[in-house]
Design a protein around this motif. Structure first.
Motif, PDB file in Angstrom:
ATOM      1  N   ALA A 170       0.818  -1.211   0.000  1.00 30.71           N
ATOM      2  CA  ALA A 170       0.000   0.000   0.000  1.00 30.71           C
ATOM      3  C   ALA A 170       0.852   1.261   0.000  1.00 30.71           C
ATOM      4  O   ALA A 170       1.887   1.328   0.660  1.00 30.71           O
ATOM      5  CB  ALA A 170      -0.933   0.001   1.204  1.00 30.71           C
ATOM      6  N   THR A 171       0.391   2.250  -0.734  1.00 25.30           N
ATOM      7  CA  THR A 171       0.923   3.610  -0.657  1.00 25.30           C
ATOM      8  C   THR A 171      -0.211   4.505  -0.173  1.00 25.30           C
ATOM      9  O   THR A 171      -1.306   4.499  -0.762  1.00 25.30           O
ATOM     10  CB  THR A 171       1.415   4.110  -2.022  1.00 25.30           C
ATOM     11  N   VAL A 172       0.027   5.231   0.910  1.00 27.05           N
ATOM     12  CA  VAL A 172      -0.970   6.183   1.406  1.00 27.05           C
ATOM     13  C   VAL A 172      -0.475   7.568   0.993  1.00 27.05           C
ATOM     14  O   VAL A 172       0.565   8.040   1.463  1.00 27.05           O
ATOM     15  CB  VAL A 172      -1.151   6.080   2.927  1.00 27.05           C
ATOM     16  N   LEU A 173      -1.210   8.207   0.111  1.00 30.24           N
ATOM     17  CA  LEU A 173      -0.775   9.447  -0.530  1.00 30.24           C
ATOM     18  C   LEU A 173      -1.612  10.621  -0.058  1.00 30.24           C
ATOM     19  O   LEU A 173      -2.827  10.662  -0.260  1.00 30.24           O
ATOM     20  CB  LEU A 173      -0.903   9.302  -2.046  1.00 30.24           C
ATOM     21  N   SER A 174      -0.981  11.598   0.590  1.00 34.55           N
ATOM     22  CA  SER A 174      -1.695  12.820   0.947  1.00 34.55           C
ATOM     23  C   SER A 174      -1.658  13.778  -0.243  1.00 34.55           C
ATOM     24  O   SER A 174      -0.719  13.771  -1.042  1.00 34.55           O
ATOM     25  CB  SER A 174      -1.060  13.478   2.172  1.00 34.55           C
ATOM     26  N   PHE A 175      -2.690  14.596  -0.348  1.00 29.86           N
ATOM     27  CA  PHE A 175      -2.748  15.560  -1.455  1.00 29.86           C
ATOM     28  C   PHE A 175      -3.656  16.719  -1.074  1.00 29.86           C
ATOM     29  O   PHE A 175      -4.437  16.642  -0.111  1.00 29.86           O
ATOM     30  CB  PHE A 175      -3.249  14.894  -2.742  1.00 29.86           C
TER      31      PHE A 175
ATOM     32  N   THR B  58       3.576   2.648   2.846  1.00 30.81           N
ATOM     33  CA  THR B  58       4.442   3.821   2.860  1.00 30.81           C
ATOM     34  C   THR B  58       3.591   5.065   2.694  1.00 30.81           C
ATOM     35  O   THR B  58       2.696   5.095   1.838  1.00 30.81           O
ATOM     36  CB  THR B  58       5.475   3.758   1.714  1.00 30.81           C
ATOM     37  N   ALA B  59       3.855   6.070   3.509  1.00 34.22           N
ATOM     38  CA  ALA B  59       3.166   7.350   3.379  1.00 34.22           C
ATOM     39  C   ALA B  59       3.976   8.262   2.460  1.00 34.22           C
ATOM     40  O   ALA B  59       5.182   8.419   2.628  1.00 34.22           O
ATOM     41  CB  ALA B  59       2.981   8.005   4.742  1.00 34.22           C
ATOM     42  N   ARG B  60       3.302   8.823   1.482  1.00 39.09           N
ATOM     43  CA  ARG B  60       3.915   9.799   0.579  1.00 39.09           C
ATOM     44  C   ARG B  60       3.045  11.050   0.559  1.00 39.09           C
ATOM     45  O   ARG B  60       1.828  10.955   0.742  1.00 39.09           O
ATOM     46  CB  ARG B  60       4.071   9.234  -0.833  1.00 39.09           C
ATOM     47  N   HIS B  61       3.676  12.191   0.288  1.00 38.18           N
ATOM     48  CA  HIS B  61       2.958  13.461   0.394  1.00 38.18           C
ATOM     49  C   HIS B  61       3.185  14.278  -0.876  1.00 38.18           C
ATOM     50  O   HIS B  61       4.224  14.895  -1.058  1.00 38.18           O
ATOM     51  CB  HIS B  61       3.423  14.211   1.638  1.00 38.18           C
TER      52      HIS B  61
END
Length: 311
Positions: free
Chosen positions: A191-196, A302-305
């Motif tokens: 999983a990739t958790v992507l903030s936007f 992984t958290a990505r922003h």
């Protein structure tokens, strides 16, 4: 015959150490050779094996199979797959000899033979307007028949036959997983958790989108405004809101419902997008918390922003 079992994909804690550089003895590898008829789906099979954790080389000549395996064995590579196509009149005997040498060297070579009915192959070639590699000046069916004849020897030695005539890509994946994944164990979803920030537009690659704008905005708290959701003060502020915990718990239940289905359908990568107005405070804090919870439950995340730093 049926294919043997391969070790599961994903992070491994039991990978043997690399062979000692001072020793000539190489650690054995699981080797899968994917071959078969052109247009039958060899490259698709190679992509599935790559998702299952194999190091895959496409269009490898038979003469280079053993050198590539030995090169990988000198490092920490433990699973190797090669997609091998017809390249010469000696193709079949060359490949059979390479496989025999690998077995004598202590490796574990297995052959996957991918094929399809003539009418299916003809339809596929006509749909993409390509010539068969062995067609020459003849008809398409002549090239297919020539290739079948050249592959007779290696086809007879194959550990796994896959007829793709009536299979879609998901069924092909399921067939390979049944042979190269341990009993009952499905490959994990990463999983990739992507903030936007919504004001910068929705992420085009998102599978799921959640909206964190229902939470109070730290932007309106003067001491928090210059910080981001990665800062402890902002994180604590966001997660302390009345509905934040219930939101995370409830959506966690949704993910627990979805993930087994994604695995069954062959989906290996999930992007969960979390949005707020500018992608600086709320979405960042929530994305980090989602990633932390997923990892705690055994889902690599992984958290990505995406938009952090744009304001």
């Amino acid at each position: 015959m049926t294919a043997g079992r391969a070790t599961p994909a994903g992070p491994q804690s039991d990978v043997p150490p690399a062979a000692d550089g001072s020793s000539t003895e190489l650690a054995p590898l699981d080797v899968v050779v994917v071959t078969g008829l052109s247009g039958a789906g060899k490259n698709s099979a190679g992509r599935v094996l790559e998702d299952l954790g194999f190091f895959v080389v496409d269009n490898l000549p038979p003469a280079l199979l053993q050198p590539m395996v030995e090169l990988g064995a000198r490092g920490d590579l433990r699973r190797f797959a090669a997609v091998v196509d017809v390249r010469s009149r000696a193709f079949s005997s060359d490949l059979q000899e390479s496989i025999r040498q690998l077995a004598e060297a202590g490796h574990r070579p297995r052959v996957v033979y991918v094929h399809a009915r003539n009418e299916v192959l003809i339809r596929r070639y006509e749909s993409v307007r390509r010539e068969h590699p062995l067609q020459g000046n003849g008809r398409l069916i002549d090239g297919i028949d020539t290739e079948r004849e050249l592959l007779t020897g290696i086809a007879g030695d194959a550990d796994l036959w896959i007829d793709t005539s009536d299979l879609n890509v998901h069924q092909l994946r399921a067939t390979l997983e049944a042979s190269f994944v341990p009993d009952g164990e499905l490959p994990e979803v990463v999983a990739t958790v992507l903030s936007f920030g919504f004001k910068y537009g929705l992420p085009l690659d998102a599978d799921l989108v959640v909206d964190a704008r229902f939470l109070p905005n730290p932007h309106w708290v003067p001491e928090l405004r210059p910080m981001t959701g990665r800062d402890a003060e902002v994180r604590d502020y966001v997660l302390a809101q009345d509905d934040a915990g219930a939101f995370l718990d409830s959506y966690g239940e949704v993910l627990r419902l979805l993930l087994p289905g994604y695995r069954r359908e062959g989906k290996r990568y999930l992007t969960l997008a979390v949005g707020c107005t500018g992608g600086k405070h709320r979405s960042v804090a929530i994305a980090e918390e989602f990633a932390r919870r997923l990892n705690a439950e055994g889902v690599p995340a992984t958290a990505r922003h995406r938009d952090l730093g744009r304001e």
